[in-house]
Scaffold this active site. Structure first.
Site, mmCIF file in Angstrom:
data_model
loop_
_atom_site.group_PDB
_atom_site.id
_atom_site.type_symbol
_atom_site.label_atom_id
_atom_site.label_comp_id
_atom_site.label_asym_id
_atom_site.label_seq_id
_atom_site.Cartn_x
_atom_site.Cartn_y
_atom_site.Cartn_z
ATOM 1 C CD GLU A 104 -2.242 -5.129 -17.578
ATOM 2 O OE1 GLU A 104 -2.628 -3.953 -17.563
ATOM 3 O OE2 GLU A 104 -1.807 -5.700 -16.567
ATOM 4 C CG ASN A 145 -4.840 5.197 3.997
ATOM 5 O OD1 ASN A 145 -4.462 5.911 3.074
ATOM 6 N ND2 ASN A 145 -5.477 4.049 3.807
ATOM 7 C CD GLU A 201 1.838 -1.359 -13.228
ATOM 8 O OE1 GLU A 201 0.954 -0.943 -12.491
ATOM 9 O OE2 GLU A 201 1.836 -2.533 -13.666
ATOM 10 N NE ARG A 215 -3.609 -0.037 2.460
ATOM 11 C CZ ARG A 215 -4.799 -0.133 1.895
ATOM 12 N NH1 ARG A 215 -5.195 -1.264 1.380
ATOM 13 N NH2 ARG A 215 -5.594 0.904 1.847
ATOM 14 C CD1 TRP A 230 2.594 5.307 -2.809
ATOM 15 C CD2 TRP A 230 1.182 7.039 -2.787
ATOM 16 N NE1 TRP A 230 2.508 5.800 -4.087
ATOM 17 C CE2 TRP A 230 1.655 6.866 -4.101
ATOM 18 C CE3 TRP A 230 0.280 8.066 -2.532
ATOM 19 C CZ2 TRP A 230 1.266 7.673 -5.161
ATOM 20 C CZ3 TRP A 230 -0.118 8.886 -3.578
ATOM 21 C CH2 TRP A 230 0.379 8.678 -4.882
ATOM 22 C CG HIS A 285 -2.786 7.167 -38.261
ATOM 23 N ND1 HIS A 285 -2.926 7.702 -39.512
ATOM 24 C CD2 HIS A 285 -3.515 6.026 -38.246
ATOM 25 C CE1 HIS A 285 -3.730 6.922 -40.229
ATOM 26 N NE2 HIS A 285 -4.094 5.894 -39.482
#
Ligand code: G6P
Length: 610
Positions: A483, A100, A490, A27, A74, A506
């Site tokens: 994905e 949080n 990531e 988290r 975070w 394009h």
């Protein structure tokens, strides 16, 4: 976003809290900190970095005390450093909290406090809340009341744990917008952002709702609203099991989760396929079956990887059920006054079931009269509880920050939903049967690819020094190209773009040179020849082609530098199979580059802030 854990009972608390923090680290991992109350004093240890960095500074097993709380951050307000790390205290140091969420009106409150002479050590909104609670405490001399009065003045979101030397045998917890689960033991309680930090010790849990609080002592607990109305909270039995959250023999959670996919995919379809009827059974949507039958339009809203599965869902539902589908980024949808009809069905897809934007988009749709559905993995999560109906993914806990098994389970559940909606409308029993039979065959086909992981590893290692990647596909394979690119960026920090293969000419074609690896999903389907033409266009410009192709396609080997073969399947199911080599490629490249694949920089798994 941010993991929080608190313990009160008779055991040494800091160890339990830190163990929990490790499980919640997905988290956020900008900083970690622990506060323990022992003998009416509070001790705080906190530090920039991961929980491991905190443990280098302090041996938590030596900290006495049976009441503790901990936080893994975070960063939202203030850089990730030691000072901004939680826990924060009030001006006296007697009240400590972990938080949080985001206190949106913190500047107003901070100005008021500064004017009264209070000072601050950190740049965080959370410290402002701590000092604010402390100021109120000076007047009311009751910690719970101080917390309650403060929260009534606060705008924004919070998952909050407060402890204090004034009342050293009590934990106060509150929630608005950020998840809080209470583990109910025998004379002991654990509070956490999610149940994974609880399951080793307790099986009975309470999920706090927004604007609710809990007060925990060793003698018992009470739940109420932050307006002080009593709440009779329902106790749930956890289905989670401790083995599911262990890494086992794998080097990383991500690899474990990739390899779990034959069984997680099976779990997502288990008991739901009625092969002989060419239909599916979805218990979770029974209550809204008529609404689904009469839906004029479906809107799917999600973020990140879940948004990619939504795109596959759009193609499948339009194809099989002939219902118009729109896919929306939740963060955009919620702020632009979208047109929503009463006979719309709005589906939120979310692994965590807690993503703030997805939740807010669904609430907006509900407010405007739509039927809202959740396709969610985490049982008991906020989206699961707030939607009119839904289908659980049953993928088990996903801990690696980059989503893998949840993605393929989302595709499984979307396939089921598309078939269900199709059978309510235009899909024949025979076609339904073909789909159901193939869906049931997919776990073995996933396994077939995983059995060849070494080959994929060797191919991947040839590209570890690349600085850019393109991922191209058409039709059902376009979302999976997105994905694939997301997975790579990531966890390996290599810039990657996904594009519809034909759209490449394009714009992105200008990027092609001999340094540009291009992953083509070129499986044998109706548009195979067109994809091959696009592939030739890349080759003609010197691009390095890696093709994900259907087994038996020998032609493609002539055109690509590397080919990864996947078993044949129906076009709607190729994204499931094509995703597997892409996940593995991203993983092997990232590991080779020395990246922390389970905790990639700047990311968090459950994004509970906007
Ligand atoms: C974060 C995660 C992504 C995830 C997205 C949506 O950004 O890092 O992996 O896809 O949130 O999360 P959800 O839980 O709603 O699927």
């Amino acid at each position: 976003m941010c993991g929080i854990v608190g313990y009160i009972g008779n055991k040494q608390a800091a160890d339990i809290v830190v163990k929990g923090l490790k499980l919640l680290e997905y988290r956020g991992y900008d900083s970690a900190g622990v506060a323990v109350i022992d003998d009416s004093t509070v001790s705080i240890n906190k530090r920039k970095g991961k929980v491991e960095d905190l443990l280098k500074m302090v041996d938590v097993s030596k900290i006495p005390g049976t009441l503790a709380m901990g936080h893994t951050r975070w960063a939202t307000h203030g850089a990730p450093n030691d000072v901004n790390a939680h826990p924060h205290t009030d001006s006296t140091g007697n009240i400590a909290l972990i938080h949080n969420g985001i206190i949106e009106n913190y500047t107003v409150i901070k100005t008021e406090l500064l004017n009264k002479g209070y000072t601050f050590k950190s740049e965080t909104d959370s410290e402002v809340l701590a000092v604010f609670i402390g100021m109120i405490y000076e007047k009311v001399h009751d910690v719970e009341m101080a917390v309650r009065l403060a929260l009534n003045e606060v705008e924004g979101t919070f998952g909050l744990v407060v402890i204090s030397t004034h009342e050293p045998d009590k934990i106060i917890v509150a929630r608005r917008g950020s998840p809080i689960v209470l583990g109910i033991g025998d004379g002991e309680y654990i509070v956490a952002s999610d149940a994974s930090a609880i399951v080793e010790y307790m099986k009975r849990v309470i999920y706090l709702n927004d604007d609710e609080m809990a007060i925990l002592t060793r003698e018992g607990y009470s739940t109420k609203t932050i307006k002080n109305e009593t709440v009779n909270a329902e106790i749930h039995e956890l289905e989670l099991n401790i083995e599911q959250i262990r890494k086992g023999n794998f080097d990383h959670y991500m690899l474990k989760e990739i390899f779990e996919q034959p069984s997680t995919f099976k779990d997502s379809i288990r008991g739901r396929l009625l092969v002989e009827d060419g239909n599916v059974k979805l218990g979770g949507v029974g209550a809204v079956a008529e609404k689904l039958k009469n839906a004029r339009r479906i809107i799917i809203t999600a973020c990140g990887t879940s948004w990619h599965s939504a795109l596959v869902g759009e193609y499948m539902i339009e194809h099989l059920a002939q219902i118009p589908v729109e896919v929306e980024y939740a963060s955009e949808f919620r702020y632009r006054n979208p047109v929503i009809y009463h006979d719309d069905v709005v589906i939120g897809i979310s692994q965590s079931g807690e993503t703030a934007d997805t939740l807010a988009a669904l609430r907006e749709a509900k407010l405007k009269g739509a039927t809202i559905l959740g396709l969610v993995n985490v049982v008991g999560s906020t989206i699961a509880r707030e939607t009119d109906a839904g289908v659980y993914l049953h993928a088990g806990p996903e801990i690696g920050v980059a989503s893998t098994k949840a993605f393929t389970s989302q595709l499984a559940v979307l396939s089921l939903l598309a078939m269900y909606l199709g059978r309510q409308r235009v899909l024949s029993m025979a076609d339904g049967k073909t789909l159901a039979t193939e869906l049931a065959a997919l776990p073995d086909k996933i396994q077939y690819i995983l059995d060849r992981a070494d080959q994929i590893k060797q191919i991947s290692l040839a590209y570890t020094n690349a600085t850019n990647f393109l991922y191209l596909g058409r039709g059902y394979n376009f979302p999976v190209a997105l994905e694939g690119a997301l997975k790579l960026k990531e966890i390996s920090y290599i810039h990657a773009e996904g594009y519809p293969a034909a759209e490449m000419k394009h714009g992105p074609i200008a990027l092609i040179d001999e340094n540009m690896p291009v992953v083509f999903v070129a499986t044998k389907d109706e548009i195979y020849d067109k994809v091959v033409s696009n592939l030739e266009e890349v080759r003609a410009r010197g691009g390095r082609v890696i093709a994900i192709a259907s087994e038996g396609d020998t032609n493609i080997a002539r055109l690509a530098e590397h080919v990864i073969y996947i078993p044949n399947t129906l076009p709607q199911f190729t994204p499931v199979l094509a995703a597997i080599p892409m996940q593995l490629m991203a993983y092997y490249i990232a590991v080779q580059r020395g990246c922390d694949v389970d905790k990639p920089r700047n990311l968090a798994k459950s994004v509970t802030v906007e």
